[in-house]
Design an enzyme around this catalytic site. Structure first.
Site, PDB file in Angstrom:
ATOM      1  N   ASP A  17      89.184  65.515 -20.422  1.00 47.24           N
ATOM      2  CA  ASP A  17      89.956  64.482 -19.743  1.00 47.24           C
ATOM      3  C   ASP A  17      89.027  63.841 -18.705  1.00 47.24           C
ATOM      4  O   ASP A  17      87.919  64.322 -18.447  1.00 47.24           O
ATOM      5  CB  ASP A  17      91.238  65.042 -19.109  1.00 47.24           C
ATOM      6  CG  ASP A  17      92.277  63.927 -18.899  1.00 47.24           C
ATOM      7  OD1 ASP A  17      91.909  62.734 -18.976  1.00 47.24           O
ATOM      8  OD2 ASP A  17      93.457  64.230 -18.658  1.00 47.24           O
TER       9      ASP A  17
HETATM   10  C1  NOJ Z   1      93.502  60.704 -17.588  1.00 50.85           C
HETATM   11  C2  NOJ Z   1      94.731  61.132 -18.314  1.00 50.85           C
HETATM   12  O1  NOJ Z   1      95.084  62.451 -17.950  1.00 50.85           O
HETATM   13  C3  NOJ Z   1      94.585  61.065 -19.814  1.00 50.85           C
HETATM   14  O2  NOJ Z   1      95.820  61.375 -20.409  1.00 50.85           O
HETATM   15  C4  NOJ Z   1      94.102  59.707 -20.218  1.00 50.85           C
HETATM   16  O3  NOJ Z   1      94.076  59.579 -21.610  1.00 50.85           O
HETATM   17  C5  NOJ Z   1      92.725  59.507 -19.610  1.00 50.85           C
HETATM   18  N1  NOJ Z   1      92.861  59.544 -18.160  1.00 50.85           N
HETATM   19  C6  NOJ Z   1      92.069  58.198 -20.031  1.00 50.85           C
HETATM   20  O4  NOJ Z   1      92.641  57.137 -19.383  1.00 50.85           O
END
Ligand code: NOJ
Length: 751
Positions: free
Chosen positions: A283
């Site tokens: 993430d």
């Molecule tokens: C953080 C989020 O937790 C995740 O779900 C998301 O896909 C990513 N950022 C990319 O934006």
């Protein structure tokens, strides 16, 4: 019931009794494997590490040219201009040494431009076919811009509405969550992910993220292995079995180990047990955040831990690009592990057809967004997702019997807010609000007075409330649109108090005093505590943020042009401090319902006078609404269950027919749910578990025979020995319209 009609209903139902479509996997393709290996042999270590690096772009496109040409970027996120996407691809495909295309990602979570209900709302439809269609439409829109990868579906079980990202979940049930995940993966990827209008899906956040302690985002979780396997992993596994191409790690640490550095998860379970051969992405910055967790000493250490654990692409922490080469040279990360990661990344790029078709046809965006049929789908999804929580007969309104309505509340005409969280590309200019829809559909017949009374859902300036009540008195019915602005839910938007904010409850209370029928229509990102608000309205329709076409859907439901059929994908609590979920275990002292609540006990009462059972003394022995609950304008009765056999073997299916009657009211759809309880196990077993469900249209006055065939193997769980199996013994089975009603029948699974 007429014989012909019964036959027609039965035929319809039995046709839907056929086994579910088998879940397809992408499977390995020897040509792809050959191409991947040949390419890998040509790559330098730096180029391999470049493939493992994902960055978010913005600003001057040319400023990335040097890095892309040098092969330092494997994936970009957040570019949705097809001309720019093509420019990036040209740098990669024509101007770099090895011509490896870039994978462009974007959070297309519940639609791209056309926004569908938030995932929690989509789950409340219990309609997987519809969910698949929404993902298909979202992929068609997104792929027209060159986006080839979405970070959806989110498979995190969510039991706590304080957590802002419950909005992005399918709720608290593993089966519903799994079926929604499969539907979305299919919709995004199709059977051929290399098709120009297909995009890669991503099951996230692996794992446990939704169980954040205290409902506070990013927080630690404490999920023991058995809980993890029995509740939290099945939706991910279902996504993997459906052929999902990518997996994202989660921000949280579970029992002390951050997911991005958890090799038990990423290697033992994902690869060895499940055989996943797609790629794993971190993430956003979760690699480097292992330093904050106190799990890694610094960025380089974090890169070492993540790479060795099996996290293959680094999203936005730059630790891989800055340290992996050194780590390999120092022998701290094996080059063979880097090869394995790059192989998985390249395999995904091949499967997506990027090597054959790196460029997007820029003419595709013309007319690609907000197509008539996509808007119709968004309206249908919003319609099916709305849950009728209360109806004292106020709904549906009859436009021929009333002449003037008051439309009030901060959510009546708030086009951005009804889109909900994660709607980056949704435009409020295309959103149809309830006010706009009511005017358009009924404005010729009804006098519609609009007075919002509150500026937004947090506004606690109560100055307008008296005027709203005065206006209500002049009308025949009041429609109060309440809930949450989009900003109140989503990532990092957690709440300690999940009741209606600002002056909304006071507004409703005042409106009720007008003596006119008051309909509350709630749009929110979570299960709000609306117990006291229920007392101040005659009917309540609860929509999770319904998206672009929420307005027409709600207007039609209010006026009976459509019939509410949504069911709650999460248990509703009475108070913010409560956590309930229906598939909990019983405890040794379950509440009986006869407990004395704090308000009723005399002063100086003895410690034990309340009843020593499991409940909240200042609230209730029960949640406000159970999982699966939702009313209709029709009245359904469950008129009996027939089991084909009350003894089944491990190899059988449990064959059940339920008789569900639409006693009165319009033709309507009902989500018929099957719950099973394993009475005694080697570990304590849930009170009930949803094992199957079907959305069925039942014409007025008719009885539907709804049949299910549940493989006995679906009763398997990880027991004391941690092996997943069915434990023979006694079971109870309910078929009902929610998780808290009906009478069980019993059956036995033989040795
Ligand atoms: C953080 C989020 O937790 C995740 O779900 C998301 O896909 C990513 N950022 C990319 O934006």
């Amino acid at each position: 019931m007429q014989r012909a009609a019964l036959l027609a209903v039965a035929m319809f139902l039995f046709s839907s009794c056929s086994p579910q479509r088998t879940v397809g996997t992408v499977g390995s393709d020897s040509r792809i494997e050959h191409s991947v290996d040949s390419l890998l042999r040509l790559m330098t270590l730096e180029e391999k590490i470049g493939q493992m690096n994902q960055i978010s772009v913005g600003g001057d496109v040319e400023s990335y040219a040097e890095h892309i040409r040098a092969g330092r970027i494997g994936s970009i996120l957040n570019e949705t201009d097809p001309v720019k996407v093509n420019r990036y691809q040209k740098m990669a495909v024509e101007e770099s040494r090895l011509h490896i295309p870039i994978l462009v990602g974007r959070d297309v979570i519940h639609g791209f431009h056309t926004i569908f209900p938030i995932p929690l709302g989509l789950a409340s439809t219990f309609d997987t076919e519809l969910a698949e269609k929404t993902a298909r439409a979202a992929a068609e829109e997104a792929s027209a811009t060159g986006v080839k990868w979405t970070f959806s579906p989110m498979c995190d079980l969510a039991r706590d509405s304080r957590w802002g990202r419950i909005a992005e979940s399918s709720g608290e049930d593993p089966l519903l969550d799994a079926q929604m995940a499969v539907a979305l993966v299919r919709g995004y990827q199709t059977d051929d992910p290399s098709a120009p209008d297909a995009i890669a899906a991503c099951v996230k956040h692996f794992f446990g993220y939704g169980a954040a302690e205290g409902g506070r985002d990013y927080n630690s979780t404490y999920i023991p292995e058995r809980q993890m396997r029995n509740f939290f992993l099945p939706p991910f596994k279902a996504g993997i079995d459906a052929g999902v191409l990518t997996v994202m790690t989660s921000f949280n640490d579970n029992d002390g180990v951050p997911s991005t550095g958890n090799s038990h998860l990423l290697k033992d379970i994902l690869r060895k047990e499940w055989g996943f051969d797609g790629m794993v992405v971190s993430d956003w910055n979760s690699t480097l955040e292992m330093v904050n967790h106190g799990f890694a000493a610094n960025g380089e250490d974090a890169a070492r831990l993540a790479a060795n654990a099996g996290c293959e692409m680094d999203m936005m922490s730059f630790t891989y690009i800055s340290s992996l080469k050194r780590l390999v040279n120092d022998g701290k990360v094996k080059e063979s592990d880097i090869d394995a990661a790059v192989r998985d990344i390249l395999r995904v790029k091949y499967r997506l057809g990027l090597f054959k078709r790196p460029y997007v046809d820029t003419t595709r965006t013309k007319g690609a967004f907000y197509k008539k049929e996509t808007l119709a789908l968004a309206e249908k999804a919003a319609e099916e997702s709305a849950v009728l929580l209360k109806n004292d007969g106020a709904l549906p309104l009859d436009a021929s019997k009333i002449s003037r309505i008051l439309v009030t509340g901060p959510m009546a005409d708030s086009p951005y807010d009804q889109l909900g969280t994660w709607a980056f590309d949704g435009e409020k200019g295309h959103t149809v609000t309830p006010l706009a829809a009511l005017k358009e559909r009924y404005g010729d017949r009804l006098q519609i007075t609009y007075f919002p009374a509150l500026k937004n859902s947090r506004d606690d300036n109560k100055a307008g409330i008296a005027q709203a009540t005065a206006l209500a008195r002049q009308c025949d019915a009041v429609l109060a649109f309440l809930g949450e602005e989009a900003i109140l839910s989503g990532e990092a938007h957690c709440l300690a108090d999940i009741s209606l904010k600002g002056g909304q409850s006071s507004l409703l209370e005042a409106l009720k005093k007008s003596g006119k029928p008051v309909v509350a229509s709630i749009m929110a990102g979570r299960a709000l505590c609306i117990g006291k608000d229920l007392e101040n309205c005659d009917a309540m329709l609860y929509s999770f943020h319904p998206g672009t076409m929420g307005g027409p859907a709600i207007a039609k439901l209010i006026f009976g042009e459509a019939v509410p059929s949504g069911k709650l994908p999460v248990t509703f609590t009475n108070a913010s401090g409560e956590v309930w979920y229906y598939n909990r275990t019983n405890s040794g002292r379950p509440a009986t319902g006869n407990e004395i609540l704090l308000k009723d006990i005399p002063e100086n009462a003895g410690q034990t006078s309340l009843g020593n059972t499991s409940f909240y003394i200042d609230s209730s022995t029960k949640p406000l609404f159970p999982f699966g609950f939702g009313l209709s304008y029709a009245k359904f009765s469950y008129d009996g269950i027939k089991l084909a056999s009350d003894v089944v073997t491990q190899k059988d299916s449990i064959k059940v027919i339920a008789y569900v009657r639409n006693e009165s009211g319009p033709d309507a759809e009902e989500v018929v749910q099957v719950y099973i309880r394993d009475v005694v196990g080697s570990i304590t077993r849930p009170l009930k578990e949803l094992k199957a469900f079907k959305r069925v249209l039942i014409p007025a006055g008719q009885t539907a025979e709804v049949c299910f065939a549940i493989p006995v193997s679906d009763l398997a769980f990880c027991g004391l020995d941690m092996k997943k199996k069915v434990e023979p013994g006694d079971f109870e089975l309910w078929v009902a319209g929610d998780s808290d009603s009906g009478k069980p029948v019993t059956f036995k699974v033989s040795e």
